[in-house]
Design a protein around this motif. Structure first.
Motif, PDB file in Angstrom:
ATOM      1  N   LEU A 114      10.616  42.738 -11.413  1.00 58.44           N
ATOM      2  CA  LEU A 114      11.684  43.556 -11.979  1.00 58.44           C
ATOM      3  C   LEU A 114      12.492  42.746 -12.989  1.00 58.44           C
ATOM      4  O   LEU A 114      12.202  41.578 -13.238  1.00 58.44           O
ATOM      5  CB  LEU A 114      12.585  44.066 -10.856  1.00 58.44           C
ATOM      6  CG  LEU A 114      11.895  44.869  -9.750  1.00 58.44           C
ATOM      7  CD1 LEU A 114      12.886  45.229  -8.660  1.00 58.44           C
ATOM      8  CD2 LEU A 114      11.248  46.121 -10.323  1.00 58.44           C
ATOM      9  N   SER A 115      13.497  43.352 -13.559  1.00 56.73           N
ATOM     10  CA  SER A 115      14.346  42.673 -14.540  1.00 56.73           C
ATOM     11  C   SER A 115      15.013  41.451 -13.933  1.00 56.73           C
ATOM     12  O   SER A 115      15.380  41.452 -12.743  1.00 56.73           O
ATOM     13  CB  SER A 115      15.422  43.638 -15.052  1.00 56.73           C
ATOM     14  OG  SER A 115      16.409  42.947 -15.783  1.00 56.73           O
ATOM     15  N   GLU A 116      15.168  40.425 -14.749  1.00 57.45           N
ATOM     16  CA  GLU A 116      15.843  39.220 -14.260  1.00 57.45           C
ATOM     17  C   GLU A 116      17.293  39.499 -13.897  1.00 57.45           C
ATOM     18  O   GLU A 116      17.908  38.755 -13.126  1.00 57.45           O
ATOM     19  CB  GLU A 116      15.768  38.117 -15.308  1.00 57.45           C
ATOM     20  CG  GLU A 116      16.420  38.463 -16.624  1.00 57.45           C
ATOM     21  CD  GLU A 116      16.233  37.394 -17.683  1.00 57.45           C
ATOM     22  OE1 GLU A 116      16.910  37.492 -18.732  1.00 57.45           O
ATOM     23  OE2 GLU A 116      15.435  36.472 -17.477  1.00 57.45           O
ATOM     24  N   TRP A 117      17.845  40.606 -14.411  1.00 57.79           N
ATOM     25  CA  TRP A 117      19.230  40.954 -14.118  1.00 57.79           C
ATOM     26  C   TRP A 117      19.370  41.827 -12.877  1.00 57.79           C
ATOM     27  O   TRP A 117      20.462  42.241 -12.525  1.00 57.79           O
ATOM     28  CB  TRP A 117      19.868  41.636 -15.334  1.00 57.79           C
ATOM     29  CG  TRP A 117      20.169  40.628 -16.400  1.00 57.79           C
ATOM     30  CD1 TRP A 117      19.536  40.480 -17.591  1.00 57.79           C
ATOM     31  CD2 TRP A 117      21.163  39.611 -16.342  1.00 57.79           C
ATOM     32  NE1 TRP A 117      20.073  39.423 -18.287  1.00 57.79           N
ATOM     33  CE2 TRP A 117      21.069  38.878 -17.543  1.00 57.79           C
ATOM     34  CE3 TRP A 117      22.109  39.230 -15.397  1.00 57.79           C
ATOM     35  CZ2 TRP A 117      21.885  37.791 -17.812  1.00 57.79           C
ATOM     36  CZ3 TRP A 117      22.936  38.150 -15.658  1.00 57.79           C
ATOM     37  CH2 TRP A 117      22.830  37.452 -16.861  1.00 57.79           C
ATOM     38  N   PHE A 118      18.259  42.121 -12.223  1.00 60.33           N
ATOM     39  CA  PHE A 118      18.328  42.772 -10.915  1.00 60.33           C
ATOM     40  C   PHE A 118      19.023  41.792  -9.970  1.00 60.33           C
ATOM     41  O   PHE A 118      18.584  40.641  -9.835  1.00 60.33           O
ATOM     42  CB  PHE A 118      16.919  43.096 -10.435  1.00 60.33           C
ATOM     43  CG  PHE A 118      16.856  43.868  -9.155  1.00 60.33           C
ATOM     44  CD1 PHE A 118      17.540  45.062  -9.008  1.00 60.33           C
ATOM     45  CD2 PHE A 118      16.095  43.413  -8.088  1.00 60.33           C
ATOM     46  CE1 PHE A 118      17.479  45.795  -7.840  1.00 60.33           C
ATOM     47  CE2 PHE A 118      16.026  44.127  -6.904  1.00 60.33           C
ATOM     48  CZ  PHE A 118      16.721  45.324  -6.783  1.00 60.33           C
ATOM     49  N   PRO A 119      20.142  42.189  -9.325  1.00 62.41           N
ATOM     50  CA  PRO A 119      20.953  41.223  -8.561  1.00 62.41           C
ATOM     51  C   PRO A 119      20.187  40.385  -7.547  1.00 62.41           C
ATOM     52  O   PRO A 119      20.535  39.223  -7.320  1.00 62.41           O
ATOM     53  CB  PRO A 119      22.000  42.119  -7.879  1.00 62.41           C
ATOM     54  CG  PRO A 119      22.153  43.270  -8.812  1.00 62.41           C
ATOM     55  CD  PRO A 119      20.775  43.524  -9.357  1.00 62.41           C
ATOM     56  N   VAL A 120      19.150  40.962  -6.941  1.00 60.88           N
ATOM     57  CA  VAL A 120      18.374  40.206  -5.960  1.00 60.88           C
ATOM     58  C   VAL A 120      17.661  39.020  -6.610  1.00 60.88           C
ATOM     59  O   VAL A 120      17.341  38.025  -5.943  1.00 60.88           O
ATOM     60  CB  VAL A 120      17.355  41.141  -5.259  1.00 60.88           C
ATOM     61  CG1 VAL A 120      16.452  40.360  -4.318  1.00 60.88           C
ATOM     62  CG2 VAL A 120      18.092  42.229  -4.484  1.00 60.88           C
ATOM     63  N   ASN A 121      17.449  39.084  -7.923  1.00 59.28           N
ATOM     64  CA  ASN A 121      16.768  38.006  -8.643  1.00 59.28           C
ATOM     65  C   ASN A 121      17.702  36.875  -9.071  1.00 59.28           C
ATOM     66  O   ASN A 121      17.233  35.838  -9.546  1.00 59.28           O
ATOM     67  CB  ASN A 121      16.067  38.551  -9.893  1.00 59.28           C
ATOM     68  CG  ASN A 121      14.750  39.222  -9.575  1.00 59.28           C
ATOM     69  OD1 ASN A 121      14.108  38.898  -8.579  1.00 59.28           O
ATOM     70  ND2 ASN A 121      14.348  40.179 -10.404  1.00 59.28           N
ATOM     71  N   TRP A 122      18.999  37.061  -8.942  1.00 63.73           N
ATOM     72  CA  TRP A 122      19.932  36.062  -9.451  1.00 63.73           C
ATOM     73  C   TRP A 122      19.769  34.677  -8.807  1.00 63.73           C
ATOM     74  O   TRP A 122      19.845  33.666  -9.517  1.00 63.73           O
ATOM     75  CB  TRP A 122      21.368  36.546  -9.285  1.00 63.73           C
ATOM     76  CG  TRP A 122      21.685  37.726 -10.148  1.00 63.73           C
ATOM     77  CD1 TRP A 122      20.868  38.316 -11.086  1.00 63.73           C
ATOM     78  CD2 TRP A 122      22.892  38.501 -10.151  1.00 63.73           C
ATOM     79  NE1 TRP A 122      21.488  39.400 -11.662  1.00 63.73           N
ATOM     80  CE2 TRP A 122      22.723  39.540 -11.123  1.00 63.73           C
ATOM     81  CE3 TRP A 122      24.075  38.424  -9.446  1.00 63.73           C
ATOM     82  CZ2 TRP A 122      23.723  40.475 -11.376  1.00 63.73           C
ATOM     83  CZ3 TRP A 122      25.069  39.360  -9.696  1.00 63.73           C
ATOM     84  CH2 TRP A 122      24.902  40.371 -10.650  1.00 63.73           C
ATOM     85  N   PRO A 123      19.543  34.578  -7.494  1.00 69.67           N
ATOM     86  CA  PRO A 123      19.337  33.235  -6.925  1.00 69.67           C
ATOM     87  C   PRO A 123      18.134  32.515  -7.541  1.00 69.67           C
ATOM     88  O   PRO A 123      18.203  31.302  -7.809  1.00 69.67           O
ATOM     89  CB  PRO A 123      19.123  33.504  -5.433  1.00 69.67           C
ATOM     90  CG  PRO A 123      19.849  34.778  -5.181  1.00 69.67           C
ATOM     91  CD  PRO A 123      19.631  35.595  -6.421  1.00 69.67           C
ATOM     92  N   LEU A 124      17.054  33.239  -7.791  1.00 65.71           N
ATOM     93  CA  LEU A 124      15.857  32.627  -8.381  1.00 65.71           C
ATOM     94  C   LEU A 124      16.123  32.186  -9.808  1.00 65.71           C
ATOM     95  O   LEU A 124      15.839  31.036 -10.183  1.00 65.71           O
ATOM     96  CB  LEU A 124      14.697  33.623  -8.340  1.00 65.71           C
ATOM     97  CG  LEU A 124      13.386  33.143  -8.974  1.00 65.71           C
ATOM     98  CD1 LEU A 124      12.821  31.955  -8.185  1.00 65.71           C
ATOM     99  CD2 LEU A 124      12.373  34.277  -9.037  1.00 65.71           C
ATOM    100  N   PHE A 125      16.695  33.075 -10.615  1.00 67.97           N
ATOM    101  CA  PHE A 125      16.937  32.748 -12.020  1.00 67.97           C
ATOM    102  C   PHE A 125      18.171  31.864 -12.197  1.00 67.97           C
ATOM    103  O   PHE A 125      18.445  31.409 -13.304  1.00 67.97           O
ATOM    104  CB  PHE A 125      17.048  34.024 -12.847  1.00 67.97           C
ATOM    105  CG  PHE A 125      15.727  34.684 -13.088  1.00 67.97           C
ATOM    106  CD1 PHE A 125      14.880  34.239 -14.078  1.00 67.97           C
ATOM    107  CD2 PHE A 125      15.310  35.742 -12.278  1.00 67.97           C
ATOM    108  CE1 PHE A 125      13.645  34.829 -14.283  1.00 67.97           C
ATOM    109  CE2 PHE A 125      14.079  36.339 -12.471  1.00 67.97           C
ATOM    110  CZ  PHE A 125      13.237  35.888 -13.481  1.00 67.97           C
ATOM    111  N   GLY A 126      18.896  31.639 -11.115  1.00 68.24           N
ATOM    112  CA  GLY A 126      19.964  30.650 -11.162  1.00 68.24           C
ATOM    113  C   GLY A 126      19.425  29.229 -11.227  1.00 68.24           C
ATOM    114  O   GLY A 126      20.159  28.287 -11.532  1.00 68.24           O
ATOM    115  N   TYR A 127      18.120  29.094 -10.929  1.00 70.67           N
ATOM    116  CA  TYR A 127      17.487  27.769 -10.999  1.00 70.67           C
ATOM    117  C   TYR A 127      16.474  27.659 -12.131  1.00 70.67           C
ATOM    118  O   TYR A 127      16.380  26.636 -12.799  1.00 70.67           O
ATOM    119  CB  TYR A 127      16.788  27.441  -9.678  1.00 70.67           C
ATOM    120  CG  TYR A 127      16.030  26.137  -9.721  1.00 70.67           C
ATOM    121  CD1 TYR A 127      16.709  24.922  -9.693  1.00 70.67           C
ATOM    122  CD2 TYR A 127      14.635  26.120  -9.810  1.00 70.67           C
ATOM    123  CE1 TYR A 127      16.025  23.717  -9.757  1.00 70.67           C
ATOM    124  CE2 TYR A 127      13.941  24.930  -9.865  1.00 70.67           C
ATOM    125  CZ  TYR A 127      14.633  23.729  -9.838  1.00 70.67           C
ATOM    126  OH  TYR A 127      13.954  22.548  -9.904  1.00 70.67           O
TER     127      TYR A 127
END
Length: 238
Positions: free
Chosen positions: A192-205
């Motif tokens: 899904l989109s990187e801005w999907f909130p569940v993805n934030w921990p992953l894309f925070g790194y």
């Protein structure tokens, strides 16, 4: 006032299993990778020669989001159950302490416990790499710290939300079910989109804009925390 509530909450969690949960999560994650690398050590060292540390961090990262969301759910529920199981809300809220301080103390305690769990993950990752003879001279200390703490900071909206839900609902099945669903979703949400909130921990790194995801997580967490505090101030708690 909030510090007094926080110190009281620290005393309440003694013998509640929270400390075991805080340590067993990161230790279990490290143990899983130790088994993985131990069974296929020659394969890994030959295929990924020159980037062993990078590969180890990448393998650990795969399980960080689901571990975070499960940890947040369970920590929030256990903190709330200290009062729910003893029907102590009326006695607690009758004390000369504001509801906002009670809510803030629960959130702060949850944040501190999870930060400790992240520190254990950082230490465990470093020790695992050294025990596998990856070399101390090229140990990516900064990347280990980023892996351990940036996803955690980006997950603050979940922490604020689940503290709020767990303190509000005496029946913990609702927030726990939601938390498990979010944790499972985090395994597949990369599509899904990187801005999907569940993805934030992953894309925070990972990715070129880690700071943006971390900052968004912190700001969103602050907004949810404020909304939760206002709601908790006005709601009757049994």
């Amino acid at each position: 006032m909030m510090l007094k509530a926080l110190s009281a909450d620290f005393l309440k969690i003694r013998g509640k299993g929270l400390w075991f949960l805080i340590f067993i999560g990161p230790i279990g994650l490290i143990a899983m990778q130790a088994l993985n690398y131990g069974l296929r050590y020659d394969y890994f060292t030959q295929k990924y020669a020159g980037r062993l540390w990078e590969t180890l961090l990448s393998d650990i990262l795969m399980f960080v989001p689901i571990s975070l969301f499960l940890g947040i759910t369970l920590v929030s529920s256990l903190l709330a159950n200290v009062e729910h199981h003893t029907n102590a809300w009326k006695q607690l809220l009758a004390l000369p302490i504001s509801r906002g301080a009670v809510f803030s103390a629960k959130f702060m305690l949850g944040a501190l416990l999870l930060a400790l769990s992240c520190a254990v993950l950082a230490i465990g990752t470093a020790l695992l790499g050294l025990s596998l003879r990856f070399g101390s001279s090229d140990m990516p200390v900064w990347d280990i710290l980023r892996l351990s703490f940036l996803p955690y900071l980006a997950s603050y909206p979940a922490l604020a939300l689940f503290i709020w839900l767990c303190l509000t609902f005496k029946n913990q099945a609702i927030p726990i079910t939601l938390g498990v669903m979010i944790a499972i979703t985090s395994v597949f949400s990369i599509q899904l989109s990187e801005w999907f909130p569940v993805n934030w921990p992953l894309f925070g790194y990972i990715g070129p804009r880690q700071e943006l995801f971390v900052l968004t997580g912190l700001l969103s967490g602050a907004v949810i925390f404020l909304i939760g505090t206002l709601h908790f101030n006005r709601k009757d708690v049994n």
